[in-house]
Design a protein around this motif. Sequence first.
Motif, PDB file in Angstrom:
ATOM      1  N   GLN A 133       0.850  -1.187   0.000  1.00 22.55           N
ATOM      2  CA  GLN A 133       0.000   0.000   0.000  1.00 22.55           C
ATOM      3  C   GLN A 133       0.888   1.240   0.000  1.00 22.55           C
ATOM      4  N   ALA A 134       0.459   2.258  -0.709  1.00 20.22           N
ATOM      5  CA  ALA A 134       1.197   3.516  -0.756  1.00 20.22           C
ATOM      6  C   ALA A 134       0.210   4.672  -0.750  1.00 20.22           C
ATOM      7  N   GLU A 135       0.589   5.739  -0.082  1.00 20.13           N
ATOM      8  CA  GLU A 135      -0.292   6.903  -0.004  1.00 20.13           C
ATOM      9  C   GLU A 135      -0.289   7.676  -1.317  1.00 20.13           C
ATOM     10  N   THR A 436       2.040  -5.134  -7.164  1.00 19.62           N
ATOM     11  CA  THR A 436       0.645  -4.702  -7.021  1.00 19.62           C
ATOM     12  C   THR A 436       0.603  -3.646  -5.924  1.00 19.62           C
ATOM     13  N   ILE A 437       0.334  -2.416  -6.322  1.00 23.04           N
ATOM     14  CA  ILE A 437       0.371  -1.298  -5.385  1.00 23.04           C
ATOM     15  C   ILE A 437      -1.028  -0.723  -5.231  1.00 23.04           C
ATOM     16  N   GLU A 438      -1.542  -0.773  -4.022  1.00 24.02           N
ATOM     17  CA  GLU A 438      -2.846  -0.186  -3.719  1.00 24.02           C
ATOM     18  C   GLU A 438      -2.630   1.238  -3.201  1.00 24.02           C
ATOM     19  N   LEU A 439      -3.181   2.207  -3.913  1.00 21.88           N
ATOM     20  CA  LEU A 439      -3.058   3.600  -3.496  1.00 21.88           C
ATOM     21  C   LEU A 439      -4.146   3.913  -2.482  1.00 21.88           C
ATOM     22  N   VAL A 440      -3.727   4.471  -1.351  1.00 20.62           N
ATOM     23  CA  VAL A 440      -4.670   4.834  -0.290  1.00 20.62           C
ATOM     24  C   VAL A 440      -4.559   6.328  -0.032  1.00 20.62           C
TER      25      VAL A 440
END
Length: 556
Positions: A133-135, A436-440
């Motif tokens: 996860q990344a902001e 796989t990067i989930e943007l939060v």
Amino acid sequence: MKVTQEKLPASQIGLEIEVPPEMSKKAYERVIQEFTRSANIPGFRKGKVPRQVLIQRIGSLRIKAAAVEELVENSLKEAVKQENINALGNFQLRSSFDDLISQFEPDQALTFSASVDVPPEVTLSEYTGLKVQAEEVKPDPEQVEKVLRNYQEQTATLVPVEARPAQMKDVAVVDFKGVIPSDDPDHEPMPIPGGEAEDFQLELEEGRFIPGFIDGIVGMSPGETKEIQAQFPETYPQEDVAGKMATFTVTLKELKEKELPELDDDFAQEVSEFETLAELRESLESRFAKEAEDKTRANQEEAVLKELLNHVEAEIPETLIDREVTYMLNQTAMQLQNQGIDVRQLFTQELIARLKEQSRPEAITRIKRTLALGEIAKRESIEVDPEEVSAKSQELLNELAEQGADRNIDPERLKSVVTEDLLKEKIMNWLIEHSTIELVPEGTLPQAEEEEMVEAVEQATAPAPAAPLPEESEPPVTVEATTSTVDIAAETVAEPEAEAQPEAPAPRRKRTTKSASAKTEDTSTTEVAPAEAGSEEVPAPKARKSTKKSKQTPAE
């Protein structure tokens, strides 16, 4: 020369080296000759001392020790070369030196054991399909208006005020003198060191001074003198006044208010190189959008690298750790020196030892990260095009030449650093594409704790305030153990890893930026107001003349 290798822990190679008799004899004879040339023995000229006399006066153990020392040093280097060992340095003698001296005979073989540090073997269990996860950083819609307001504030005209008392946002010119009242009525109040000034100009704004000082001036009229009670915070840097109530005798000499220019095309032309306000707004919007994009990208890279570290195993030799720690300290010292701090006085032996210990975990993390990226490049055959390196290097050289900072640049060193930067960029691009990067939303992930090394340096460099009025001293120096491509090229320190964070680009200009500065009216000699925190980093606009002649500030 016979050499036997042995794999040791901590990425070391053990060596058992057998020095042949002829090497022992040559080393012994060289030592005898050196002593003969340099020995100063009464009754004999230098270089003419008989061999037996020399041995008797110097001592056979001392001569043997010198010969053994030379043999160990030379044979170690030769063994590493002979065995094609990629040694990092840090040669360590594992045999007892005293035992070697007692065993040594000039015409006999000498066997000893040593170890050398070598590059660690990297075990990378996983590096594709990482899930993190990344902001996601999005531009603040209010940023443009804040910058334009900042431009307006900097180009405002100060208009004298006479018909009303002081209010917030006014600019006041005051004389003040502060004392700390004594609990004993028979004792005089204690003057506050640096707490006195004449014709001091300040903006009446919350948080600029210690609590109570600004509020006390609000409501005063020009020519009025008043005693104002203000309390120093408990955390104030000067211990003799921290937490104490102070009395300031303040005389309001002048009062001015800011006349802000209109937000129109004329304003845009005066504060920037754009012809219209719409173009200026568009440039600022593009800038902040690019900054947000860069920060999001940096967050993605950091998240992937952090996850990658969970899949890396490597025994880090002390040589690499020492190099990285030294590099980090050098970077810290250079940044402090660039800010005018005398690092020779600051970096005591105690502080250096503390910083080395505190920075060790971060150094190990940085090394592991570099090793992991290198392993990925090797496995995936990721390389840098030499033509791309040459083009980027030339671009940097041209930029440095324009700044007059290209004199001490080593072109080959610059190319080496550019190659590393471009390679890292390519590796990171590959990693992000295969993760796989989930943007939060920004602010939803826990932040990493601040490095202890930074805290230690901040404590050591905390300046004593020049005057007691500001609630806080000048913001502490933030030190990051990072460097940019241009910085590395101009330095001589070791460069195990360069981790430069992306800088936010300046707004795009259509033409060369004109020189400009805002009007200032500070006649005091005591600097007591701290820099405003949180102000936008924007180019200083040109001073704007008021179109209303009746309200212009008189010439001073």
